[in-house]
Motif scaffolding. Structure first.
Motif, mmCIF file in Angstrom:
data_model
loop_
_atom_site.group_PDB
_atom_site.id
_atom_site.type_symbol
_atom_site.label_atom_id
_atom_site.label_comp_id
_atom_site.label_asym_id
_atom_site.label_seq_id
_atom_site.Cartn_x
_atom_site.Cartn_y
_atom_site.Cartn_z
ATOM 1 N N THR A 178 -35.313 9.146 33.518
ATOM 2 C CA THR A 178 -35.459 9.258 32.064
ATOM 3 C C THR A 178 -35.394 10.705 31.579
ATOM 4 N N TYR A 179 -35.994 11.608 32.355
ATOM 5 C CA TYR A 179 -36.094 12.993 31.899
ATOM 6 C C TYR A 179 -35.351 13.979 32.811
ATOM 7 N N LEU A 198 -45.166 16.417 32.286
ATOM 8 C CA LEU A 198 -43.942 17.096 31.863
ATOM 9 C C LEU A 198 -44.213 18.350 31.040
ATOM 10 N N VAL A 252 -39.434 8.886 35.917
ATOM 11 C CA VAL A 252 -39.409 10.250 35.377
ATOM 12 C C VAL A 252 -38.067 10.910 35.668
ATOM 13 N N GLN A 299 -38.925 23.689 35.621
ATOM 14 C CA GLN A 299 -38.512 22.333 35.269
ATOM 15 C C GLN A 299 -37.408 21.839 36.198
ATOM 16 N N GLU A 332 -45.807 12.063 29.738
ATOM 17 C CA GLU A 332 -45.316 13.227 28.999
ATOM 18 C C GLU A 332 -46.421 14.265 28.789
ATOM 19 N N PHE A 338 -37.666 18.512 38.815
ATOM 20 C CA PHE A 338 -36.787 17.356 38.678
ATOM 21 C C PHE A 338 -35.873 17.194 39.883
#
Length: 231
Positions: free
Chosen positions: A17-18, A48, A14, A56, A44, A60
């Motif tokens: 990738t995001y 997410l 995660v 957010q 997702e 992260f």
């Protein structure tokens, strides 16, 4: 989510990738491309979802921060799921946390199943699933809690109480106020997921080491929390 085998690898995936890291996601592998797509779709859909950009960024940055131990990153994931997945949040609030705060040491899938049946019966239009699907969902819920480090065992799960370190506590308070800014007090609906009694939260909020993170104002028996912007 309950079928993803390695949550440590999943968190790295995660983040890579995001999120904010730029590493290889090769360890997150499945036998077929179809399986990979299914699990990516689950990530997702279930993880997410964010209230705003601040939420957010917090998430992260936290899961990418290796100063957090793996068990701490799992608790951050747990808190994220209480926001991003409504059914997970509902079961956790009404079944798991009630067991925690009542001092119980075990929990069973039958309890979760009974609650899901109650939701289906009392809320027309909700959970229009077969009883077999409800049973699977109840079992998968406790599987997820086990993988999050919050339960242990087979049929009868032992409730595991996480250690909420200082860094985790700061993250949690900022998380709760960020995702529910209209309730910057101990009545914030996410405070139930703190694994702490009200007086314990108050005592920790007042600690001098937390001055950089928030201002607090006593209002009767409650406390208003004003989160400070982080540079």
């Amino acid at each position: 989510m309950g079928s993803i085998p390695d949550y440590n690898v999943m968190l790295d995936y995660v983040s890579d990738t995001y999120g904010v890291t730029d590493g290889s996601a090769g360890a997150f592998q499945f036998r077929t491309e179809k399986s990979l797509k299914r699990f990516v779709s689950a990530i997702e859909a279930c993880i997410l979802k964010f209230r705003n950009d601040t939420h957010q960024q917090m998430f992260f940055e936290a899961i990418a921060d290796k100063e957090f131990s793996f068990s701490e990153r799992l608790i951050i994931l747990f808190w994220q799921l209480t926001y991003s997945n409504c059914l997970f949040s509902l079961i956790t609030r009404e079944v798991f946390m009630k067991a925690v705060y009542s001092g119980r040491i075990t929990i069973m899938a039958d309890e979760v199943l009974a609650f899901l049946r109650y939701v289906k019966e009392t809320n027309p239009g909700e959970l229009q699933w077969s009883d077999d699907t409800l049973k699977i969902s109840a079992s998968k819920y406790l599987t997820i809690m086990k993988k999050l480090g919050l339960a242990e065992g087979t049929t009868r799960k032992t409730i595991q109480h996480p250690v909420i370190t200082q860094r985790l506590f700061v993250y949690f308070v900022r998380f709760a106020i960020t995702v529910c800014p209209d309730s910057p007090t101990l009545d914030n609906p996410y405070m139930v997921f703190s694994f702490s009694e009200r007086q314990t939260i108050i005592s920790r909020l007042k600690k001098i080491e937390n001055i950089p993170y928030w201002d607090i104002t006593q209002i009767g028996n409650d406390i208003k929390i004003d989160i400070k912007k982080q540079s």
